[in-house]
Design a protein around this motif. Structure first.
Motif, PDB file in Angstrom:
ATOM      1  N   LYS A 104      23.696 -14.713 -24.634  1.00 20.69           N
ATOM      2  CA  LYS A 104      23.503 -13.626 -23.673  1.00 20.69           C
ATOM      3  C   LYS A 104      23.161 -14.222 -22.313  1.00 20.69           C
ATOM      4  CE  LYS A 104      21.778 -10.142 -26.850  1.00 20.69           C
ATOM      5  NZ  LYS A 104      20.591  -9.391 -27.283  1.00 20.69           N
ATOM      6  N   LYS A 105      23.715 -13.611 -21.271  1.00 20.40           N
ATOM      7  CA  LYS A 105      23.443 -14.084 -19.929  1.00 20.40           C
ATOM      8  C   LYS A 105      22.020 -13.686 -19.552  1.00 20.40           C
ATOM      9  CE  LYS A 105      25.630 -14.214 -15.392  1.00 20.40           C
ATOM     10  NZ  LYS A 105      25.259 -15.561 -15.106  1.00 20.40           N
ATOM     11  N   ARG A 106      21.275 -14.639 -19.015  1.00 15.98           N
ATOM     12  CA  ARG A 106      19.897 -14.372 -18.623  1.00 15.98           C
ATOM     13  C   ARG A 106      19.879 -13.571 -17.338  1.00 15.98           C
ATOM     14  NH1 ARG A 106      16.254 -15.817 -15.136  1.00 15.98           N
ATOM     15  NH2 ARG A 106      14.065 -15.875 -15.713  1.00 15.98           N
ATOM     16  N   ARG A 107      19.147 -12.475 -17.368  1.00 13.51           N
ATOM     17  CA  ARG A 107      18.991 -11.679 -16.158  1.00 13.51           C
ATOM     18  C   ARG A 107      17.660 -12.050 -15.529  1.00 13.51           C
ATOM     19  NH1 ARG A 107      18.892  -6.186 -18.280  1.00 13.51           N
ATOM     20  NH2 ARG A 107      18.181  -5.622 -16.199  1.00 13.51           N
ATOM     21  N   PRO A 108      17.680 -12.575 -14.305  1.00 14.30           N
ATOM     22  CA  PRO A 108      16.415 -12.946 -13.676  1.00 14.30           C
ATOM     23  C   PRO A 108      15.541 -11.711 -13.466  1.00 14.30           C
ATOM     24  CG  PRO A 108      18.272 -13.459 -12.221  1.00 14.30           C
ATOM     25  CD  PRO A 108      18.827 -12.848 -13.463  1.00 14.30           C
ATOM     26  N   THR A 109      14.267 -11.863 -13.723  1.00 16.19           N
ATOM     27  CA  THR A 109      13.343 -10.747 -13.544  1.00 16.19           C
ATOM     28  C   THR A 109      12.325 -11.098 -12.477  1.00 16.19           C
ATOM     29  OG1 THR A 109      11.917 -11.621 -15.265  1.00 16.19           O
ATOM     30  CG2 THR A 109      13.546  -9.999 -15.947  1.00 16.19           C
ATOM     31  N   LYS A 110      11.718 -10.053 -11.902  1.00 13.97           N
ATOM     32  CA  LYS A 110      10.684 -10.265 -10.885  1.00 13.97           C
ATOM     33  C   LYS A 110       9.372  -9.776 -11.448  1.00 13.97           C
ATOM     34  CE  LYS A 110      13.198  -8.942  -6.762  1.00 13.97           C
ATOM     35  NZ  LYS A 110      13.055  -8.114  -5.612  1.00 13.97           N
TER      36      LYS A 110
END
Length: 150
Positions: free
Chosen positions: A115-121
């Motif tokens: 799964k592609k990592r979605r950057p989080t804030k």
């Protein structure tokens, strides 16, 4: 010998629901095994090597082939075959089954797209909590210092 009926081998090795390798594409070689087994290993060919050429296989699309080339680059032979060996058991048929399982598992894991990592804030509340914690820590340290005389 067991009383269970002999099961005829399927025509293909199922890797996942969308990919099956025809057994005709598998190159199976048997040889004498090493290790435990006493005289049995000296007179029977129970070690099984299975080769599957990913370059010539029509069951793969170009995307899958490229993914296998990348993921299995260290395991590929010069002609583009994947090699799997099994010599764990004393029986050639059980070693063949083991080798086929290992090949299917190897291909299955190599074809899995992570799964592609979605950057989080960090949330505003977590930022404020972090800063508040730093202030408390700083105050605690400051309280331990000797008072300055100026």
């Amino acid at each position: 010998m067991s009383d269970a009926p002999a099961i005829a081998p399927q025509n293909s090795l199922e890797v996942n629901p969308s990919l099956s390798i025809p057994r005709g594409e598998l190159d199976v070689r048997v040889s004498r095994s090493s290790g435990a087994g006493g005289q049995h290993v000296n007179k029977t060919s129970s070690r099984v090597e299975i080769f599957w050429n990913i370059e010539r296989s029509p069951v793969l699309n170009e995307e899958q082939r490229e993914r296998l080339r990348t993921k299995l680059s260290s395991r590929l032979t010069s002609d583009g075959s994947v090699r799997v060996v099994a010599s764990d058991m004393r029986s050639q048929s059980r070693n063949r089954g083991l080798a086929e399982e290992r090949l299917a598992d190897l291909i299955r894991r190599a074809l899995t797209v992570p799964k592609k990592r979605r950057p989080t804030k960090p949330s505003k509340a977590s930022k404020e909590a972090r800063l508040e914690s730093k202030k408390r820590h700083s105050t605690k340290k400051a309280d331990r210092r000797k008072p300055s005389l100026h």
